[in-house]
Design an enzyme around this catalytic site. Sequence first.
Site, mmCIF file in Angstrom:
data_model
loop_
_atom_site.group_PDB
_atom_site.id
_atom_site.type_symbol
_atom_site.label_atom_id
_atom_site.label_comp_id
_atom_site.label_asym_id
_atom_site.label_seq_id
_atom_site.Cartn_x
_atom_site.Cartn_y
_atom_site.Cartn_z
ATOM 1 N N SER A 105 0.846 -1.191 0.000
ATOM 2 C CA SER A 105 0.000 0.000 0.000
ATOM 3 C C SER A 105 0.883 1.242 0.000
ATOM 4 O O SER A 105 2.095 1.153 0.198
ATOM 5 C CB SER A 105 -0.899 -0.001 1.232
ATOM 6 O OG SER A 105 -0.091 0.126 2.397
ATOM 7 N N ASP A 120 -1.536 -1.812 -3.805
ATOM 8 C CA ASP A 120 -2.878 -1.845 -3.218
ATOM 9 C C ASP A 120 -3.387 -0.406 -3.059
ATOM 10 O O ASP A 120 -2.693 0.446 -2.494
ATOM 11 C CB ASP A 120 -2.781 -2.538 -1.843
ATOM 12 C CG ASP A 120 -4.149 -2.842 -1.248
ATOM 13 O OD1 ASP A 120 -5.115 -2.969 -2.023
ATOM 14 O OD2 ASP A 120 -4.240 -2.969 -0.009
ATOM 15 N N HIS A 121 -4.586 -0.139 -3.561
ATOM 16 C CA HIS A 121 -5.218 1.177 -3.425
ATOM 17 C C HIS A 121 -4.343 2.344 -3.871
ATOM 18 O O HIS A 121 -4.158 3.306 -3.126
ATOM 19 C CB HIS A 121 -5.678 1.417 -1.978
ATOM 20 C CG HIS A 121 -6.880 0.610 -1.615
ATOM 21 N ND1 HIS A 121 -8.135 0.885 -2.105
ATOM 22 C CD2 HIS A 121 -6.996 -0.480 -0.834
ATOM 23 C CE1 HIS A 121 -8.989 -0.007 -1.623
ATOM 24 N NE2 HIS A 121 -8.323 -0.857 -0.860
ATOM 25 N N GLY A 172 -10.917 -3.324 7.541
ATOM 26 C CA GLY A 172 -10.639 -3.207 8.974
ATOM 27 C C GLY A 172 -11.164 -4.355 9.815
ATOM 28 O O GLY A 172 -11.637 -5.375 9.302
ATOM 29 N N LYS A 205 -16.115 -4.886 10.997
ATOM 30 C CA LYS A 205 -16.843 -4.863 9.730
ATOM 31 C C LYS A 205 -18.346 -4.824 9.890
ATOM 32 O O LYS A 205 -19.046 -4.214 9.111
ATOM 33 C CB LYS A 205 -16.473 -6.097 8.901
ATOM 34 C CG LYS A 205 -14.994 -6.166 8.527
ATOM 35 C CD LYS A 205 -14.773 -7.357 7.612
ATOM 36 C CE LYS A 205 -13.298 -7.704 7.462
ATOM 37 N NZ LYS A 205 -12.502 -6.614 6.896
ATOM 38 N N HIS A 225 -12.242 -7.037 -1.559
ATOM 39 C CA HIS A 225 -11.485 -6.320 -0.517
ATOM 40 C C HIS A 225 -12.300 -6.428 0.773
ATOM 41 O O HIS A 225 -13.466 -6.777 0.749
ATOM 42 C CB HIS A 225 -11.364 -4.838 -0.866
ATOM 43 C CG HIS A 225 -10.357 -4.537 -1.932
ATOM 44 N ND1 HIS A 225 -9.382 -3.593 -1.775
ATOM 45 C CD2 HIS A 225 -10.186 -5.050 -3.169
ATOM 46 C CE1 HIS A 225 -8.655 -3.525 -2.868
ATOM 47 N NE2 HIS A 225 -9.117 -4.397 -3.744
ATOM 48 N N GLY A 226 -11.673 -6.041 1.869
ATOM 49 C CA GLY A 226 -12.417 -5.980 3.127
ATOM 50 C C GLY A 226 -12.939 -7.337 3.547
ATOM 51 O O GLY A 226 -14.019 -7.452 4.121
ATOM 52 N N ARG A 261 -2.220 -8.507 10.570
ATOM 53 C CA ARG A 261 -1.932 -7.592 11.691
ATOM 54 C C ARG A 261 -2.384 -8.193 13.007
ATOM 55 O O ARG A 261 -1.692 -8.092 14.025
ATOM 56 C CB ARG A 261 -2.670 -6.266 11.479
ATOM 57 C CG ARG A 261 -2.264 -5.552 10.213
ATOM 58 C CD ARG A 261 -3.159 -4.352 9.955
ATOM 59 N NE ARG A 261 -2.772 -3.728 8.694
ATOM 60 C CZ ARG A 261 -2.870 -2.447 8.434
ATOM 61 N NH1 ARG A 261 -3.374 -1.629 9.332
ATOM 62 N NH2 ARG A 261 -2.487 -1.963 7.277
ATOM 63 N N ARG A 287 13.622 -10.987 18.505
ATOM 64 C CA ARG A 287 13.464 -12.253 17.787
ATOM 65 C C ARG A 287 12.509 -13.186 18.523
ATOM 66 O O ARG A 287 11.854 -14.019 17.902
ATOM 67 C CB ARG A 287 14.832 -12.932 17.619
ATOM 68 C CG ARG A 287 15.748 -12.154 16.695
ATOM 69 C CD ARG A 287 17.153 -12.711 16.717
ATOM 70 N NE ARG A 287 17.779 -12.527 18.034
ATOM 71 C CZ ARG A 287 19.064 -12.801 18.291
ATOM 72 N NH1 ARG A 287 19.838 -13.267 17.340
ATOM 73 N NH2 ARG A 287 19.564 -12.604 19.496
HETATM 74 ZN ZN LIG Z 1 -8.900 -2.625 0.023
#
Ligand SMILES: [Zn+2]
Length: 333
Positions: free
Chosen positions: A50, A83-84, A185, A188, A215-216, A265, A286
């Site tokens: 992105s 992306d985007h 995100g 949703k 997406h999403g 994430r 690590r």
């Molecule tokens: Zn997207």
Amino acid sequence: MPLMTTKPMFDLAYDGGFAVGAFNVNNMEITQGIISACAAEKSPLILQISKGARKYANMRFLRHIIAAAVEEHPELPIAIHLDHGDTMDLVKACLNDGFTSVMIDGSHEPYEENVKLTAEVVKTAHPAGVVVEAELGILGGIEEHVVGVKAEEVEKFLTDPEEARDFWRRTKVDSLAIAIGTSHGAYKFKHEAKLAMDRIEQIMKTCPGLPLVMHGSSSVPQEFIDLINKYGGSMPNAKGVPEEQIYAAVTQYGVCKVNIDTDLRLALTAKIREVFATKPSEFDPRNYLGPGREAIVTMVRRKLQALNSVGKAEAVVKQWQKLGEPMPAYYKK
Ligand SMILES: [Zn+2]
């Protein structure tokens, strides 16, 4: 080294009952986790970057991390995708950075503006051997600088099938991200997830041959949310698209590409929180990034099952060879 556009991938995915996972990369551990999972499952993959990732990691670093991934797994079909993308300048920068695919997202502009911007990007990218994804309709949620509509308004902004046909004809775009009730995100849905499967079906009818992109569509696995909340985090009511619905969209309705960012994430954050909470004296990166990377491997392997792309790498490489697709100009230097 089968670094390729998404064309050989979508050629097979379109009526092959699978989708290619497109995973957002921001650093070395995330990239390694994704590539290890795809190697273990023999799945084709799209590594996507992105605008925010370019800014955070510096494109030069990302480029070399990705080059290492490609070198490490020469058997895997890999596409490098923006992306985007939001401007022609960013697209041009990516063409110079060795991307094989770019997205131009004009979905927030008036329709005619979206057509114009997308058509211009296609005219610039195609001669460079790079394919283009665009977006029509508006998704919910929020992802970096991409702000969508509120959850309760999502249905009003679903992709219109007739408009999609007109858009495709006028822009010559290679694939299309559609709004079918998903949101960017981790938050949703207020209640349970509801994808407009009938809408996918209608767009497949008005645009036969056009690969569709979701997406999403992160699943926001409850196990990660539980770990995060257990170990000092606060993510109440986070909710995603259940993997069964993704499986249905891919195997029954023909979606060709599914973007995954939030789940990466969440996996990394959940594991790091767990290590910090259970081993308070740990200070070696690590020893928390490592378990985070392992969590990504496990999560992505399960995701590849949901996308039904397990074992498809070899066939995609064969399709790539059959097409005789040239490498983007960047790699001929
Ligand atoms: Zn997207």
